[in-house]
Every structure is written in structure tokens, then in C-alpha cells.
Scaffold this motif. Sequence first.
Motif, short mmCIF file in Angstrom:
data_model
loop_
_atom_site.label_atom_id
_atom_site.label_comp_id
_atom_site.label_asym_id
_atom_site.label_seq_id
_atom_site.Cartn_x
_atom_site.Cartn_y
_atom_site.Cartn_z
N ALA A 130 31.22 39.99 38.20
CA ALA A 130 30.89 40.78 39.39
C ALA A 130 29.77 40.11 40.19
O ALA A 130 29.74 40.20 41.42
N ALA B 220 33.29 38.25 43.13
CA ALA B 220 33.74 39.63 43.31
C ALA B 220 35.26 39.73 43.34
O ALA B 220 35.84 40.67 42.79
N TYR C 227 37.54 42.15 40.93
CA TYR C 227 38.51 43.15 41.38
C TYR C 227 39.90 42.84 40.83
O TYR C 227 40.65 43.75 40.44
N PRO D 133 30.06 44.59 42.81
CA PRO D 133 31.11 45.57 42.52
C PRO D 133 31.04 45.99 41.06
O PRO D 133 30.68 45.21 40.19
N ARG E 3 29.08 50.41 43.40
CA ARG E 3 28.47 49.11 43.65
C ARG E 3 27.01 49.19 43.19
O ARG E 3 26.38 50.24 43.32
#
Length: 267
Positions: free
Chosen positions: A58, A62, A66, A118, A123
Amino acid sequence: MVDLTALLADLAAESEQLDALVAPLPPETWARPTPAPGWTVGHQIAHLAWTDEMARLAATDAAAFYASVTSAPDVSRLVDDAAERFLAPPAELLDRWRGGRAALADALTAVPPGEKLPWYGTRMSPASMATARIMETWAHGEDVADALGVTRTPTARLRHVAHLGFRTLGHGFAAHGRALPTAPVRVELTAPDGDTWAFGPADAADRVTGPALDFCLLVTQRRHRADLALVATGETAGEWLDVAQAFAGPPGTGREPRAASGTGVPA
């Protein structure tokens, strides 16, 4: 301003304390069940290694973070499947965990000021991520200690867990599908050294008081409320202690009262 360097030092200390507990264990003890259903001592360390890796991802990529979430075949089993996937012989698992937590510290230090990372359903700033890692390491360390019959001495690092537990008051209600409270809550906790840790407005009618250790065990869902010396005053405070959850994601199942489980180790 939060001192990220100090937070990372406390995260390292918390990790090293748990490392010292598990490193000398023979391989068969790594297979010992912990209070988390289906999880052994090895699963607990594997989970920490995985979450450290996800936090590092993260902080550095990012898009890859995800993708790791969206590609999961069953999001409801994401945590359990990851613990199984990261499970390895003790020496290999220890090396992976140690390397991963060092890499995470480097990654968090390199995040540009003001950038949010994230995470699962939210967040986080690097400081918040470090605080969350302290909380997770301590909480899963409690599961390991319970499995080994070890009582750990609380440290001042619990303040991070307590602060996170207070800050996530609204999350606990939301995770359980309840309306967010409008009444403020004051929390006053007795620290391990006898000092008082206080959070929230001093004049709030709703209050939670008791040992800091007990509050941390509650918000990480390591003990049932009935087994803790916490006192709630006011409707909002009382309801909060039933849904408190310092960790991200859906509501946990919590633990049964020790009297109900019929054992000294929580169910």
C-alpha cells in the motif's frame, strides 16, 4: 505532530517482544491452536507477515494493493486464505516476517508528507498505518501468549492501541450496522505505570473507565466485556463496549465469556 520515527521504534519493539516469544519454540509448538478458531501459533505469525507485506505494498504501489484485493477469489476469506498461504516452516516464516517488517518500516518512512495509503475500506497516513500495525502485532501476540499459557507484562506501547480504540468508536457502530452516535464519550484509563490516559471531552456525560489493558483487550476483541473491569456510564458508552472494534473490515465474532467457554483460554 505525530512522530513517525517514534511510532516505528515502538512497532519494532512490539514485534521484537513477540519474536522473542516464538523464536525458541520447537516446531510442534508452532502447530498449537490459539484462541482464534482454526489458527495455530504459526497462522498468527503468518498473518502478521502477510499484513506487513500488504501495508508495504500500500505504501509503495497502490495499484498493486488494489489488484490484490479485487483479484481475491473470496473476499470473505481473504484473511484466512492469506494466513494459510503465508504459512511455512518456523525458520522460513520467521525470516519472512523479520524481513517484511523491516521493509515496511523503510516504505513508511519514504512516503511523501501528506500522502494517504489505501487500506481495507479506508485510507491511512503512514503514522496511522504504523499505529495499526502496533495494534495488530500486540493483539495477535496476545493470541500466541494465550496459546502458550504466558502472561505478558503490559507496556506503555498500549497507549497506541488505546488511542486507536478510541478513534475507531464510529467504525465499531458502522461495522455492526448501527447508527453513528451523536453523544461524545470520555475515556479514562489506568495505564500500566499507574498514570491516567484520557481521550475525549472532559465534560462528556458518557464515560468509559478502567484498566488500559482491559480496554485494549476489548477493542481488539481479545476478551469478552464480561471478563473485563471496564465501567460504562451512559447509553452510548454502554452500547459502544458491545461493538468496539479497532481493526478494519467487517465485525469480528469476538470471544465468548471465559465462564461460558469453561476454560481459562477464551473461545
